[in-house]
Design a protein around this motif. Structure first.
Motif, PDB file in Angstrom:
ATOM      1  N   UNK A  31      39.632  22.509  -0.730  1.00  0.00           N
ATOM      2  CA  UNK A  31      40.066  21.256  -1.361  1.00  0.00           C
ATOM      3  C   UNK A  31      39.256  20.973  -2.624  1.00  0.00           C
ATOM      4  N   UNK A  32      37.997  21.396  -2.621  1.00  0.00           N
ATOM      5  CA  UNK A  32      37.099  21.174  -3.761  1.00  0.00           C
ATOM      6  C   UNK A  32      37.184  22.316  -4.771  1.00  0.00           C
ATOM      7  N   UNK A  33      38.202  23.177  -4.623  1.00  0.00           N
ATOM      8  CA  UNK A  33      38.426  24.327  -5.513  1.00  0.00           C
ATOM      9  C   UNK A  33      37.314  25.359  -5.464  1.00  0.00           C
ATOM     10  N   UNK A  34      36.660  25.468  -4.320  1.00  0.00           N
ATOM     11  CA  UNK A  34      35.672  26.527  -4.121  1.00  0.00           C
ATOM     12  C   UNK A  34      36.378  27.586  -3.289  1.00  0.00           C
ATOM     13  N   UNK A  35      36.916  28.600  -3.977  1.00  0.00           N
ATOM     14  CA  UNK A  35      37.725  29.606  -3.299  1.00  0.00           C
ATOM     15  C   UNK A  35      37.007  30.950  -3.166  1.00  0.00           C
ATOM     16  N   UNK A  36      35.896  31.110  -3.863  1.00  0.00           N
ATOM     17  CA  UNK A  36      35.200  32.406  -3.855  1.00  0.00           C
ATOM     18  C   UNK A  36      34.206  32.549  -2.694  1.00  0.00           C
ATOM     19  N   UNK A  37      34.096  31.546  -1.855  1.00  0.00           N
ATOM     20  CA  UNK A  37      33.167  31.596  -0.721  1.00  0.00           C
ATOM     21  C   UNK A  37      33.967  31.917   0.545  1.00  0.00           C
ATOM     22  N   UNK A  38      33.554  32.982   1.225  1.00  0.00           N
ATOM     23  CA  UNK A  38      34.283  33.397   2.428  1.00  0.00           C
ATOM     24  C   UNK A  38      33.834  32.590   3.644  1.00  0.00           C
ATOM     25  N   UNK A  39      34.652  32.665   4.687  1.00  0.00           N
ATOM     26  CA  UNK A  39      34.332  31.988   5.940  1.00  0.00           C
ATOM     27  C   UNK A  39      33.021  32.530   6.506  1.00  0.00           C
ATOM     28  N   UNK A  40      32.813  33.844   6.427  1.00  0.00           N
ATOM     29  CA  UNK A  40      31.583  34.435   6.977  1.00  0.00           C
ATOM     30  C   UNK A  40      30.358  33.982   6.183  1.00  0.00           C
TER      31      UNK A  40
END
Length: 182
Positions: A31-40
């Motif tokens: 939602x905060x446009x942080x898409x480069x961080x994976x779940x792991x």
């Protein structure tokens, strides 16, 4: 994760503190446009933060207990206790590094040899501090002993003078009772 802006990391910590799951945290990051961080990566970060939090809680509990237990002891003992606690913390850190731990602190130290040098320097300073503390304590004891000896000599000499006791008797009394050699 360490390169994220502090506000984002604070938001992750706030969500975690409120009991949100890793999936909920990842959804909030999206939602905060942080898409480069994976779940792991979020999972590792949360796990590392939990370890740090647990260490801090454990240290706080130990410190509070020791302060309650030693509250009336002289500052020199408290200083020695602080030195011992610092030694323990540093050796715990080196233990994490040797174990190959995925702890964030251990990772940072592996990447930064200067930090290890600084820790070694801190240990050296702790050792010096302990020696200085011991020297200071000895000096205080010697000064106190000298002052008490002078007070005893003066008091005994005054009473001896009032009672008409000879100087040889006073000398013998001081040597026998107080170990004072004139």
């Amino acid at each position: 994760m360490d390169k994220l802006p502090p506000e984002i990391r604070e938001e992750i910590n706030r969500l975690r503190d409120k009991g949100h799951t890793i999936d909920e945290i990842v959804a909030k990051l999206r939602e905060l446009d942080v898409v480069h961080i994976s779940r792991s990566a979020v999972g590792r970060y949360v796990k590392a933060q939990a370890k740090v939090g647990e260490r801090l809680r454990r240290t706080r509990v130990i410190s509070e207990a020791l302060i309650r237990e030693r509250g009336s002891e002289p500052p020199s003992r408290t200083a020695r206790l602080n030195i011992e606690l610092m030694h323990t913390a540093i050796f715990d850190i080196f233990g994490l590094i040797e174990e190959g731990s995925e702890d964030a602190l251990a990772d940072k130290l592996r990447e930064n040899p200067k930090a290890i040098h600084d820790i070694a320097k801190a240990l050296d300073h702790l050792g010096r501090s302990a020696r200085n503390d011991l020297d200071y304590e000895r000096e205080l004891e010697e000064r106190m002993e000298k002052r008490l000896r002078q007070q005893a000599e003066s008091a005994v000499a005054e009473v001896a003078k009032q009672k008409g006791i000879s100087a040889d008797t006073v000398k013998a009394f001081m040597e026998g009772a107080f170990g004072v050699k004139s």
